[in-house]
Motif scaffolding. Structure first.
Motif, PDB file in Angstrom:
ATOM      1  N   ILE B   7       0.854  -1.204   0.000  1.00 25.97           N
ATOM      2  CA  ILE B   7       0.000   0.000   0.000  1.00 25.97           C
ATOM      3  C   ILE B   7       0.888   1.252   0.000  1.00 25.97           C
ATOM      4  O   ILE B   7       0.659   2.187  -0.767  1.00 25.97           O
ATOM      5  N   LEU B  11       1.104   3.993  -2.944  1.00 24.80           N
ATOM      6  CA  LEU B  11       0.810   5.394  -2.616  1.00 24.80           C
ATOM      7  C   LEU B  11       1.967   6.278  -3.092  1.00 24.80           C
ATOM      8  O   LEU B  11       1.741   7.338  -3.687  1.00 24.80           O
ATOM      9  N   PHE B  14       1.882   6.569  -6.839  1.00 25.74           N
ATOM     10  CA  PHE B  14       0.790   7.474  -7.228  1.00 25.74           C
ATOM     11  C   PHE B  14       1.199   8.923  -6.991  1.00 25.74           C
ATOM     12  O   PHE B  14       1.035   9.772  -7.875  1.00 25.74           O
ATOM     13  N   PHE B 114      -6.047  13.530 -11.609  1.00 23.21           N
ATOM     14  CA  PHE B 114      -6.158  12.530 -10.546  1.00 23.21           C
ATOM     15  C   PHE B 114      -6.390  11.151 -11.162  1.00 23.21           C
ATOM     16  O   PHE B 114      -5.733  10.162 -10.783  1.00 23.21           O
ATOM     17  N   ILE B 191     -14.313  11.889  -6.486  1.00 20.26           N
ATOM     18  CA  ILE B 191     -14.909  10.610  -6.073  1.00 20.26           C
ATOM     19  C   ILE B 191     -15.318   9.815  -7.318  1.00 20.26           C
ATOM     20  O   ILE B 191     -15.100   8.605  -7.399  1.00 20.26           O
ATOM     21  N   ALA B 194     -12.286   8.301  -8.817  1.00 20.72           N
ATOM     22  CA  ALA B 194     -11.844   7.148  -8.010  1.00 20.72           C
ATOM     23  C   ALA B 194     -12.739   5.934  -8.256  1.00 20.72           C
ATOM     24  O   ALA B 194     -12.243   4.803  -8.356  1.00 20.72           O
ATOM     25  N   LEU B 195     -14.039   6.177  -8.370  1.00 21.98           N
ATOM     26  CA  LEU B 195     -14.980   5.069  -8.618  1.00 21.98           C
ATOM     27  C   LEU B 195     -14.738   4.431  -9.989  1.00 21.98           C
ATOM     28  O   LEU B 195     -14.747   3.204 -10.115  1.00 21.98           O
ATOM     29  N   TRP B 197     -11.993   4.379 -11.590  1.00 17.25           N
ATOM     30  CA  TRP B 197     -10.735   3.632 -11.440  1.00 17.25           C
ATOM     31  C   TRP B 197     -10.978   2.279 -10.758  1.00 17.25           C
ATOM     32  O   TRP B 197     -10.491   1.246 -11.223  1.00 17.25           O
ATOM     33  N   LEU B 198     -11.741   2.305  -9.673  1.00 12.27           N
ATOM     34  CA  LEU B 198     -12.026   1.060  -8.950  1.00 12.27           C
ATOM     35  C   LEU B 198     -12.777   0.071  -9.840  1.00 12.27           C
ATOM     36  O   LEU B 198     -12.447  -1.111  -9.885  1.00 12.27           O
ATOM     37  N   PHE B 199     -13.784   0.568 -10.574  1.00  7.38           N
ATOM     38  CA  PHE B 199     -14.573  -0.299 -11.450  1.00  7.38           C
ATOM     39  C   PHE B 199     -13.736  -0.903 -12.578  1.00  7.38           C
ATOM     40  O   PHE B 199     -13.879  -2.074 -12.917  1.00  7.38           O
ATOM     41  N   PHE B 202      -9.805  -2.597 -10.641  1.00  7.44           N
ATOM     42  CA  PHE B 202      -9.773  -3.579  -9.566  1.00  7.44           C
ATOM     43  C   PHE B 202     -10.131  -5.003  -9.997  1.00  7.44           C
ATOM     44  O   PHE B 202      -9.433  -5.927  -9.606  1.00  7.44           O
ATOM     45  N   PRO B 203     -11.191  -5.180 -10.815  1.00 14.60           N
ATOM     46  CA  PRO B 203     -11.460  -6.557 -11.258  1.00 14.60           C
ATOM     47  C   PRO B 203     -10.287  -7.143 -12.037  1.00 14.60           C
ATOM     48  O   PRO B 203      -9.989  -8.329 -11.938  1.00 14.60           O
ATOM     49  N   SER B 206      -7.534  -8.319  -9.659  1.00 11.78           N
ATOM     50  CA  SER B 206      -7.835  -9.576  -8.985  1.00 11.78           C
ATOM     51  C   SER B 206      -7.650 -10.786  -9.885  1.00 11.78           C
ATOM     52  O   SER B 206      -7.355 -11.868  -9.425  1.00 11.78           O
ATOM     53  N   THR B 207      -7.824 -10.575 -11.223  1.00 16.39           N
ATOM     54  CA  THR B 207      -7.706 -11.718 -12.124  1.00 16.39           C
ATOM     55  C   THR B 207      -6.285 -11.935 -12.652  1.00 16.39           C
ATOM     56  O   THR B 207      -6.019 -12.923 -13.314  1.00 16.39           O
TER      57      THR B 207
END
Lengths: 201, 225
Positions: B7, B11, B14, B114, B191, B194-195, B197-199, B202-203, B206-207
Motif C-alpha cells: 500500500i 501510494l 501514485f 487525478f 470521487i 476514483a470510482l 478507477w475502482l470499477f 480492480f477486477p 484480482s484476475t
C-alpha cells in the motif's frame, strides 16, 4: 431427404444461438459484471454515496450537522494555531488574523472523506467488531488529517500566499482522497483472509 | 492497524506520478491548454441554450483565481430591448448580460489529472490502462459537460424574468439548485474519478496471475571445493 432437412434445421438453429441479440448480450455482460463481488460492492458503495450527497445537500443537514462540524474544526485548528503563536481569532467557521483569513466551507470540512470511509465500511463484508474497530481508527485518522490540512493551509496562506491556491485545490484535495483510500485499504488489509475476501479481490 | 508495504509503495508511486504531472500542468502550460479545451468544448455544446438562450464562454484575466467567464444573454432579452428602444424612437440600445467566472481547473481539470495518476500507478497491463483511460475520459468529460449544463440552467432560471430561458417554477429552481450544489463540488468529480478507477482496474487486478520467477532455470549448481 428427411435427414438432410433435420441437419439444416439444426444448422439454422445453431446459427441463431451463435449471434445473440442486443438484449441477450447486455444480459450476459450484466451477469458477468454482477458475478464479481467487487463490482457488487462498488455498486452498493455508489448507492450509499448518492444517498449521502442527497442528504448532505439538504438545508436541515447543512444547518444541524455540517455547520457545527465546520465550526468545531475552526475552533480546534484556531486553538492549535494559537498554541503555535499565530494569534488567530475564530468566529463561526472563519479563522482570522490581521495577516490572513480562511473559512472552512463545504469540501474543506472533511465530511466527504469521512463519508467515503463510512460507506465503504458499511458495505464491506466484515463482522461488526471489525467494522467498529475500522471506524474508530479511520474516523480518528481522518479528523486528525483534516485538522492538519486546515493548519497547513493557514500557514501556507501566511508564509507562502502565492502557493495557497495550489495547496488548497491541487494538493490537499488529492492528498485527502488518496489518504482516505489508503486508510480504507489498510483496514481491508487488516481483516483476516476469508473466502469472501479472496472472492472480492 | 499497520499499513502494509505494497500500500505504501503504491501510494508513493501514485504521489510521484501525480506531483510530476502537477509540475508539468503548472509550469508547462497544460492548465491554459485545458482551459482552452474546456472553453471550446462548452461553446460547442452550450452556445445556444434552451429556447433562445445564448452563452459566450471567454478567457478571463481580471481575477487570479478564475480563468474563464460565461456571458449569458437571450433572444427574448434582445427582442424585448429592441422593442422598448423602438417605442422610444432610439436607434441603439444596450442589454445587460449575466456574467459569472469559472475556475476550469478546479471544476474539471483536476479530476482528469487525478484519474490519469491513479491509472498509471495501478499495476495492470498497458492494454487495461489505455482502455481504462479511454472509458474514464469519456465519463469524466460527460460529467464535466453535465456539470456545466446544470450550472447554466440554474443561472438562466434564476434570471428567468430577464432571459425567458430555463425554469420559472420555484420548485424546479430549488431542485436545480439542490442538484447543482451536489455536483458542483470539486470533490464529487474526484470521487467519480476514483470510482471509475475502482470499477475498471480492480477486477483486472484480482484476475491477474501472480508473477512466477524462473528460479529453477536460473539456479546454477556449484560444487563446493
Amino acid at each position: 431427404m428427411g435427414n438432410k432437412e433435420t441437419t439444416e434445421n439444426k444448422e439454422s438453429s445453431s446459427a441463431i444461438s451463435i449471434t445473440p441479440s442486443l438484449t441477450e448480450r447486455v444480459a450476459i455482460a450484466y451477469k458477468k459484471f454482477n458475478s464479481q463481488l467487487i463490482n457488487r460492492l462498488l455498486l452498493r458503495f455508489m448507492g450509499l454515496m448518492a444517498l449521502f450527497y442527497l442528504l448532505w445537500a439538504t438545508p436541515l443537514v447543512q444547518k444541524t450537522i455540517i455547520a457545527p462540524i465546520a465550526q468545531a474544526y475552526a475552533y480546534i485548528s484556531g486553538a492549535i494555531l494559537n498554541l503555535m503563536g499565530y494569534g488567530v481569532n475564530v468566529s463561526r467557521d472563519v479563522i482570522t488574523s490581521t495577516d490572513f483569513s480562511i473559512s472552512i466551507k463545504n469540501g474543506c470540512d472533511g465530511i466527504e472523506g469521512l463519508a467515503i470511509f463510512l460507506c465503504a465500511i458499511a458495505i464491506y463484508p466484515a463482522t461488526l467488531r471489525q467494522k467498529l474497530k475500522g471506524l474508530g481508527y479511520g474516523v480518528l485518522f481522518l479528523v486528525v488529517l483534516n485538522l492538519f490540512r486546515i493548519i497547513t493551509l493557514y500557514m501556507t496562506g501566511i508564509h507562502f500566499p502565492n502557493l495557497f491556491d495550489v495547496m488548497h485545490e491541487s494538493i490537499w484535495q488529492i492528498l485527502f482522497i488518496a489518504l482516505t483510500l489508503v486508510a480504507l485499504f489498510t483496514w481491508i488489509d487488516s481483516l483476516p483472509k476469508t473466502q469472501v475476501d479472496q472472492d472480492s479481490l | 492497524m499497520k499499513i502494509s508495504k505494497p500500500i505504501v509503495k503504491h501510494l508513493c508511486v501514485f504521489l510521484g506520478i501525480y506531483f510530476s504531472l502537477l509540475i508539468c500542468v503548472n509550469f508547462g502550460g497544460v492548465k491554459e491548454q485545458f482551459a482552452d479545451f474546456f472553453r471550446s468544448s462548452t461553446t460547442i455544446f452550450y452556445k445556444s441554450f434552451g429556447d433562445g438562450g445564448a452563452v459566450e464562454i471567454k478567457s478571463y484575466t481580471k481575477e487570479k483565481h478564475f480563468d474563464t467567464v460565461c456571458i449569458l444573454t437571450s433572444k427574448h432579452q434582445k427582442n424585448k430591448a429592441l422593442a422598448a428602444a423602438r417605442a422610444k424612437g432610439l436607434k441603439k440600445t444596450k442589454i445587460t448580460p449575466v456574467k459569472f467566472p469559472l475556475n476550469t481547473w478546479n471544476m474539471a481539470g483536476l479530476s482528469f489529472l487525478f484519474f490519469i495518476s491513479l491509472i498509471f500507478a495501478t499495476p495492470v497491463d498497458w492494454k487495461t490502462k489505455l482502455k481504462s483511460l479511454l472509458i474514464g475520459f469519456v465519463i469524466l468529460y460527460a460529467f464535466m459537460m453535465a456539470k456545466m449544463g446544470m450550472s447554466l440552467l440554474l443561472k438562466f432560471s434564476i434570471y428567468y424574468e430577464r432571459f425567458s430561458v430555463g425554469f420559472e417554477n420555484k420548485y424546479m429552481l430549488e431542485a436545480i439548485n439542490y442538484l447543482n450544489n451536489i455536483i458542483g463540488i470539486p470533490f464529487v468529480s474526484l470521487i467519480l474519478a476514483a470510482l471509475i478507477w475502482l470499477f475498471l482496474c480492480f477486477p483486472k487486478l484480482s484476475t491477474q496471475k501472480p508473477k512466477t520467477t524462473n528460479v529453477a532455470q536460473e539456479t546454477i549448481v556449484e560444487t563446493v571445493a
